[in-house]
Design an enzyme around this catalytic site. Structure first.
Site, PDB file in Angstrom:
ATOM      1  N   GLU A  70      10.068   5.194 -20.813  1.00  0.00           N
ATOM      2  CA  GLU A  70      10.215   3.784 -20.344  1.00  0.00           C
ATOM      3  C   GLU A  70       9.642   3.653 -18.958  1.00  0.00           C
ATOM      4  OE1 GLU A  70      14.137   2.809 -19.942  1.00  0.00           O
ATOM      5  OE2 GLU A  70      13.869   0.824 -19.372  1.00  0.00           O
ATOM      6  N   ASP A  90      13.358   7.466 -23.600  1.00  0.00           N
ATOM      7  CA  ASP A  90      14.361   6.763 -22.592  1.00  0.00           C
ATOM      8  C   ASP A  90      15.126   7.499 -21.910  1.00  0.00           C
ATOM      9  OD1 ASP A  90      15.664   4.923 -21.382  1.00  0.00           O
ATOM     10  OD2 ASP A  90      15.957   3.407 -22.881  1.00  0.00           O
ATOM     11  N   ILE A  92      17.242   6.995 -19.521  1.00  0.00           N
ATOM     12  CA  ILE A  92      18.648   6.605 -19.542  1.00  0.00           C
ATOM     13  C   ILE A  92      18.666   5.216 -20.257  1.00  0.00           C
ATOM     14  CG2 ILE A  92      20.738   6.028 -18.487  1.00  0.00           C
ATOM     15  CD1 ILE A  92      19.854   7.470 -16.042  1.00  0.00           C
ATOM     16  N   ASP A  93      19.112   5.181 -21.643  1.00  0.00           N
ATOM     17  CA  ASP A  93      19.330   4.027 -22.270  1.00  0.00           C
ATOM     18  C   ASP A  93      20.979   3.546 -21.718  1.00  0.00           C
ATOM     19  OD1 ASP A  93      18.381   1.743 -23.690  1.00  0.00           O
ATOM     20  OD2 ASP A  93      19.813   2.291 -25.079  1.00  0.00           O
ATOM     21  N   THR A  95      20.813   1.840 -18.667  1.00  0.00           N
ATOM     22  CA  THR A  95      20.829   2.028 -17.399  1.00  0.00           C
ATOM     23  C   THR A  95      21.686   1.009 -16.410  1.00  0.00           C
ATOM     24  OG1 THR A  95      18.542   2.675 -17.322  1.00  0.00           O
ATOM     25  CG2 THR A  95      19.253   2.161 -15.027  1.00  0.00           C
ATOM     26  N   ASP A 219      13.746   2.223 -26.641  1.00  0.00           N
ATOM     27  CA  ASP A 219      15.388   1.950 -26.954  1.00  0.00           C
ATOM     28  C   ASP A 219      15.651   2.318 -28.515  1.00  0.00           C
ATOM     29  OD1 ASP A 219      15.519   0.859 -24.247  1.00  0.00           O
ATOM     30  OD2 ASP A 219      14.713  -0.920 -25.137  1.00  0.00           O
TER      31      ASP A 219
END
Ligand code: IPD
Length: 273
Positions: A70, A90, A92-93, A95, A219
């Site tokens: 990402e 990702d 941190i999905d 955020t 995601d």
């Protein structure tokens, strides 16, 4: 070329745990936040540092593998998805949840081979939940097998969806219209603030469907295989075959629930990944 999917999974789990430690360290302190495509599309130095660590660790072990991450894409790297083994990340999905100290955030690491997802790891560091799946081998949370619900009719379903982080008026208004239609046709809607966490809820039977326009391949790659291996269906919101680059996804416990949703929602157009 022979692929050892169990070895890939073991590595991805180790790297996700290391990433989770980095997320936890910065979760309880003030975060340095920047914005991307809208004032609600957030990134922190932790997202960037975690993605770098994941890519460096996986490159060390698998030097020929490719990456889609990402933060690398938002920094200008092309989202080039080929048949080569490709790790889709990702860091941190969720955020925005991370920024607001809400525990629904996770590290997502998926692996595709020939553009099919074969391994998925979604790790929620704050609650220490490790969701995993390997193609053809079932889905697990903390090593316990999980499966989707048996709900087959939208009117008995709990549906996850999100307003997302685009603030284009037309996109937001269509999403709200879609939410309204889903509320009138189901037991209700839930928004956890992370696509991957929403999808893991479907995988473990805590709800029956998730629909969102505006998401990206990173995601949904890891969580997509977790839903499928838990017995669920993964598709485009229109009901056609899932297209990971198309910015829309629908997953459900059963085809019946998915069909009920497809019928009552309007598409929201986003630029392809
Ligand atoms: C976002 C989250 C959010 C969803 C957005 C995603 P990020 O991912 O999954 O729930 O509504 O569409 O972009 O930016 O937190 O990795």
């Amino acid at each position: 070329m022979d692929h050892n999917y169990q070895d890939y999974l073991k590595t991805a789990v180790e790297v996700a745990r290391k990433a989770g430690e980095m997320v936890k360290e910065s979760y309880y302190v003030d975060k340095s936040v920047c914005t991307k495509e809208s004032f609600a599309d957030l990134v922190t130095v932790t997202d960037q540092a975690v993605e770098k660590m994941i890519i460096d660790s996986l490159t060390q072990k698998y030097p020929t593998h490719k990456f889609i991450g990402e933060e690398s894409v938002s920094e200008g790297k092309k989202c080039d998805w080929t048949d080569d083994p490709t790790w889709i990340i990702d860091p941190i999905d969720g955020t925005a949840n991370f920024v607001h100290s809400i525990s629904n955030n996770c590290v997502c690491i998926g692996l595709s081979v020939n553009r099919k997802i074969v391994v998925g790891v979604v790790y929620l560091p704050i609650t220490d939940q490790m969701y995993t799946a390997v193609k053809g081998q079932g889905a697990f949370c903390n090593d316990k097998r999980i499966s989707v619900s048996k709900v087959s009719d939208l009117k008995n379903a709990m549906v996850y969806t999100e307003a997302g982080n685009s603030r284009q008026p037309e996109a937001v208004l269509t999403k709200i219209e879609n939410m309204k239609n889903i509320v009138f046709a189901s037991h209700g809607i839930r928004c956890l603030g992370s696509a991957a966490v929403n999808m893991c809820m479907i995988a473990q039977g805590s709800g029956d469907a998730y629909i969102e326009y505006g998401i990206h391949i990173w995601d949904i790659a890891a969580s997509g295989i977790i839903v499928e291996e838990a017995g669920g269906v993964l598709m485009d919101p229109s009901g056609s075959e899932v297209d990971f680059l198309s910015r829309g996804v629908l997953c459900a416990s059963t085809p019946g629930v998915a069909a009920g949703i497809s019928k009552i929602i309007k598409p929201v157009e986003f630029e392809r990944d």
